[in-house]
Each structure stands twice: as C-alpha cells, then as structure tokens.
Design a protein around this motif. Structure first.
Motif, PDB file in Angstrom:
ATOM      1  N   PRO A  50       0.820  27.458  27.391  1.00  0.00           N
ATOM      2  CA  PRO A  50       1.917  28.390  27.691  1.00  0.00           C
ATOM      3  C   PRO A  50       2.682  28.773  26.419  1.00  0.00           C
ATOM      4  N   VAL A  51       3.403  29.872  26.483  1.00  0.00           N
ATOM      5  CA  VAL A  51       4.222  30.305  25.357  1.00  0.00           C
ATOM      6  C   VAL A  51       5.344  29.290  25.154  1.00  0.00           C
ATOM      7  N   PRO A  52       5.556  28.816  23.929  1.00  0.00           N
ATOM      8  CA  PRO A  52       6.574  27.774  23.692  1.00  0.00           C
ATOM      9  C   PRO A  52       7.988  28.248  24.039  1.00  0.00           C
ATOM     10  N   SER A  53       8.808  27.300  24.426  1.00  0.00           N
ATOM     11  CA  SER A  53      10.219  27.571  24.685  1.00  0.00           C
ATOM     12  C   SER A  53      11.001  27.275  23.409  1.00  0.00           C
ATOM     13  N   ARG A  54      11.698  28.281  22.871  1.00  0.00           N
ATOM     14  CA  ARG A  54      12.438  28.127  21.626  1.00  0.00           C
ATOM     15  C   ARG A  54      13.919  28.422  21.844  1.00  0.00           C
ATOM     16  N   ILE A  55      14.760  27.899  20.952  1.00  0.00           N
ATOM     17  CA  ILE A  55      16.184  28.217  21.034  1.00  0.00           C
ATOM     18  C   ILE A  55      16.477  29.574  20.416  1.00  0.00           C
ATOM     19  N   GLU A  56      15.562  30.062  19.580  1.00  0.00           N
ATOM     20  CA  GLU A  56      15.748  31.350  18.928  1.00  0.00           C
ATOM     21  C   GLU A  56      15.181  32.465  19.806  1.00  0.00           C
ATOM     22  N   ARG A  57      15.919  33.555  19.903  1.00  0.00           N
ATOM     23  CA  ARG A  57      15.424  34.708  20.642  1.00  0.00           C
ATOM     24  C   ARG A  57      14.247  35.330  19.883  1.00  0.00           C
ATOM     25  N   LYS A  58      13.327  35.916  20.634  1.00  0.00           N
ATOM     26  CA  LYS A  58      12.076  36.393  20.057  1.00  0.00           C
ATOM     27  C   LYS A  58      12.295  37.498  19.027  1.00  0.00           C
ATOM     28  N   ILE A  59      11.503  37.442  17.962  1.00  0.00           N
ATOM     29  CA  ILE A  59      11.439  38.511  16.969  1.00  0.00           C
ATOM     30  C   ILE A  59       9.984  38.973  16.898  1.00  0.00           C
ATOM     31  N   PRO A  60       9.737  40.245  16.588  1.00  0.00           N
ATOM     32  CA  PRO A  60       8.363  40.747  16.631  1.00  0.00           C
ATOM     33  C   PRO A  60       7.520  40.405  15.412  1.00  0.00           C
ATOM     34  N   SER A  61       8.174  40.182  14.254  1.00  0.00           N
ATOM     35  CA  SER A  61       7.435  39.978  13.009  1.00  0.00           C
ATOM     36  C   SER A  61       8.401  39.488  11.934  1.00  0.00           C
ATOM     37  N   ASP A  62       7.954  39.527  10.680  1.00  0.00           N
ATOM     38  CA  ASP A  62       8.837  39.171   9.569  1.00  0.00           C
ATOM     39  C   ASP A  62       9.391  40.412   8.880  1.00  0.00           C
ATOM     40  N   GLY A  63       9.294  41.554   9.528  1.00  0.00           N
ATOM     41  CA  GLY A  63       9.765  42.801   8.941  1.00  0.00           C
ATOM     42  C   GLY A  63      11.230  43.069   9.221  1.00  0.00           C
ATOM     43  N   PRO A  64      11.798  44.104   8.568  1.00  0.00           N
ATOM     44  CA  PRO A  64      13.233  44.383   8.651  1.00  0.00           C
ATOM     45  C   PRO A  64      13.610  45.370   9.741  1.00  0.00           C
ATOM     46  N   ILE A  65      14.906  45.419  10.036  1.00  0.00           N
ATOM     47  CA  ILE A  65      15.519  46.502  10.786  1.00  0.00           C
ATOM     48  C   ILE A  65      16.103  47.460   9.750  1.00  0.00           C
ATOM     49  N   LEU A  66      15.811  48.742   9.887  1.00  0.00           N
ATOM     50  CA  LEU A  66      16.227  49.716   8.877  1.00  0.00           C
ATOM     51  C   LEU A  66      17.344  50.631   9.343  1.00  0.00           C
ATOM     52  N   ASP A  67      17.555  50.734  10.654  1.00  0.00           N
ATOM     53  CA  ASP A  67      18.524  51.668  11.227  1.00  0.00           C
ATOM     54  C   ASP A  67      19.824  50.938  11.568  1.00  0.00           C
ATOM     55  N   VAL A  68      20.927  51.286  10.891  1.00  0.00           N
ATOM     56  CA  VAL A  68      22.199  50.594  11.121  1.00  0.00           C
ATOM     57  C   VAL A  68      22.814  50.939  12.474  1.00  0.00           C
TER      58      VAL A  68
END
Length: 341
Positions: A50-68
């Motif tokens: 099963p998909v692990p249970s983490r305390i951190e909310r999911k992120i899609p990758s190691d890339g950035p958010i560019l739109d403020v």
C-alpha cells in the motif's frame, strides 16, 4: 537486434533527461520532538502498495512552484489536501528538515511558517489557511540561508514556539531559489504536527498572512548583479519573537546551529510513517545515474557556487554568462573556500 537495443537505450535516456535537468530537492526526513519521520518520497511512495502513510502532504516531484498567485504555493501541488498521519511534539520542540539534496547555486532565503488546522489537520484545506512565521533567514554577512543549509548537510532546524496553544498545525517549510533573476523558484512542503503543552497563545492580526498572497508584491533581487548588497525577507515578522522560535534574517546561524541534535531519533523506524529510505534512494538514483546527479547533489566546493543556472519558465536551469556571474563570484567564492576547504 542491435537497432532495437539502441532504440530502447535512447528511449531510456530521453525519459531520464527531464528528471536530471529539473532535479532540485525535497524534504526526505523530519526530526520532530526527538522522533524521526519520513517525508513524502515523490519518486517511490506513489508506486508502493500500500501507499505509505506520511506526516507530510504529498508533493509531485522535486521541482519548483513558479507562479506566486497559484494555490500550489501554500503546500506544493496537491498539498491543500490533508493526510492521515500526524507527528506529535511539545511546544518549544525542535523540528529539523532534512533535504534529500540541494544545488549549491540555488541560493536564497529559508523560511518556516505554521497555521492552525482549527481541529483535524487531515481534513483541513490549506488553501484557506492563515499562516504565521516562526523562522526566517535570508542574506547575512555575504551568505545566503540556503548556502548555510548546504553546509549543515542539507538540514535546517526551526523551533515550535513555546507559547503556542496546543492543537493540530501545519508546518510549512520553504526554500526560495533566486538563481534566475526575475523568476524566483519556490520549494514549499507542509507537515502535520500535533502540538502539546500548556501554551495559550495564537498569533493574530498583522502576524497572519495568506499564501498565495504573501509574495504577490514582493521584490526579489538579481543576486548576480554587482549592485546586489542586501535582501529583505518578505512577509511579517517572526511571531513570538521573544521566544526561541527563530531569529529571522539577522542571525541565520542561530536558526540552524542545532541540526545535529536529534540523535535519539535515529533508531525510531518502527512504522511506515517513520523513515523508509531504501526504495526512494534506489528509485531516485536510477533515474539520475546518467549524469551522476550533476544538477541535484549537494555541492560543497567553492567552484559550484560560481555557476548561475537560469529558468526558462519550466523549472529547468541553464548556465549564465561569465559577466553576469562575476558579481556573485566575488562575494561568495572566498567564503565558500573558507568553509569547505
């Protein structure tokens, strides 16, 4: 047969290339109140069963958010949705964010915010949150906070305010990379933490900000310009500034001097919420082996800080000219040489 093998190899390199170009960093492990928890591991966790249970909310990758102005700026893409797991720590406890890696030329400020989940964090929508700052460091004495994070083994430590009222909170940790003039890159992540203790205070008024909104009118400098001298961190002052919750950008050393203080957490790996790194390490290594992690592995040499990548609007990085690097080299190479040699 030879042609078929060659085609498959070419396809493999084509699939790897975007990952190598865009490789930056993410929080691999959290040390919270003396306990170690795995972050969300975007290159392996989605594929586990099963998909692990983490305390951190999911992120899609190691890339950035560019739109403020994007709602993704709060907790990264998809991070507005809660997860089931939550860490527990007393007010006044340390939180160490252990980044998987961070490129040496992605210099900029490091900040940590919190928001009250008003009850259950697993059902709390981060897009409507009001955030208060507990830690911030920018550019001091010729050094960026992100450079200091690298020198500390890609780790950063913040403190939960000792006065904070007990309850469930989101902790938002972020590096802003300013290597591409005029196009800052934001790397936020949010973890769910249940704060315990006898504190009674909750920030209000001018201490609270909306994200997005925080950076809408913020000005980010060209850090490679000869005229660059200083940087003011956007947002409000650190809440509970009289406590041991962070020192802002005046003395970044005090926000990260305790990065090796959680030795008792090393053996805490009992559940899927806690550290689970082998699958992630294998998956990430195979995806980037063609370039030996050239763009994502933490750099410790003085030469690494002399190259300036530039975003094309997709999160990808390329080199800057010698003339544009000149000003930054003068300010950073001597300091880096002292620290790492």
């Amino acid at each position: 047969m030879f042609s078929s093998t060659l085609s498959l190899a070419a396809l493999g390199l084509a699939l790897i290339a975007p990952t190598v170009v865009n490789a930056h960093g993410y929080i691999h492990t959290y040390e919270i109140g003396g306990t170690s928890y795995s972050g969300w591991l975007p290159f392996s966790d989605p594929y586990e069963s099963p998909v692990p249970s983490r305390i951190e909310r999911k992120i899609p990758s190691d890339g950035p958010i560019l739109d403020v102005t994007s709602s993704d700026l709060a907790c990264n893409k998809g991070g507005e949705t809660g997860v089931k797991a939550i860490a527990t720590a007393a007010a006044g406890s340390k939180i160490t964010f252990d980044w998987q890696s961070w490129p040496a030329d992605h210099m900029g400020p490091v900040t940590t915010y919190m928001t009250d989940c008003k009850g259950d964090c697993s059902t709390f929508d981060a897009s409507n949150a009001k955030w208060f700052k507990i830690d911030a460091a920018g550019y001091t004495n010729g050094q960026w906070a992100a450079t200091q994070l690298i020198a500390n083994g890609a780790k950063w430590t913040s403190t939960i305010p000792s006065e904070l009222k007990a309850g469930e909170y989101l902790v938002r940790h972020e590096i802003i990379a300013l290597h591409d003039a005029g196009a800052p890159q934001f790397y936020p992540s949010c973890a769910q933490v249940k704060v315990t203790g006898s504190g009674t205070q909750v920030p209000s008024g001018s201490s609270l900000v909306s994200i997005p909104g925080l950076y809408t009118i913020a000005e980010f400098p060209d850090i490679w310009s000869d005229s660059f001298k200083s940087f003011s961190i956007p947002g409000p002052a650190v809440a509970f500034s009289g406590s041991d919750s962070g020192s802002g950008d005046s003395e970044p050393a005090s926000t990260s001097s305790t990065h090796a203080s959680t030795s008792s957490a090393a053996s805490h790996t009992a559940s899927s919420t806690h550290v689970s790194t082998s699958a992630e390490t294998s998956a990430h290594a195979s995806a980037t082996s063609a370039s030996s992690h050239a763009s994502s592995v933490v750099q410790t040499s003085s030469a690494a800080s002399a190259s300036k990548p530039s975003s094309t609007g997709t999160g990808r990085c390329s080199s800057k000219t010698k003339r544009e690097r000149r000003g930054m080299v003068k300010r950073h190479v001597s300091h880096q040489a002292k620290r790492h040699h």
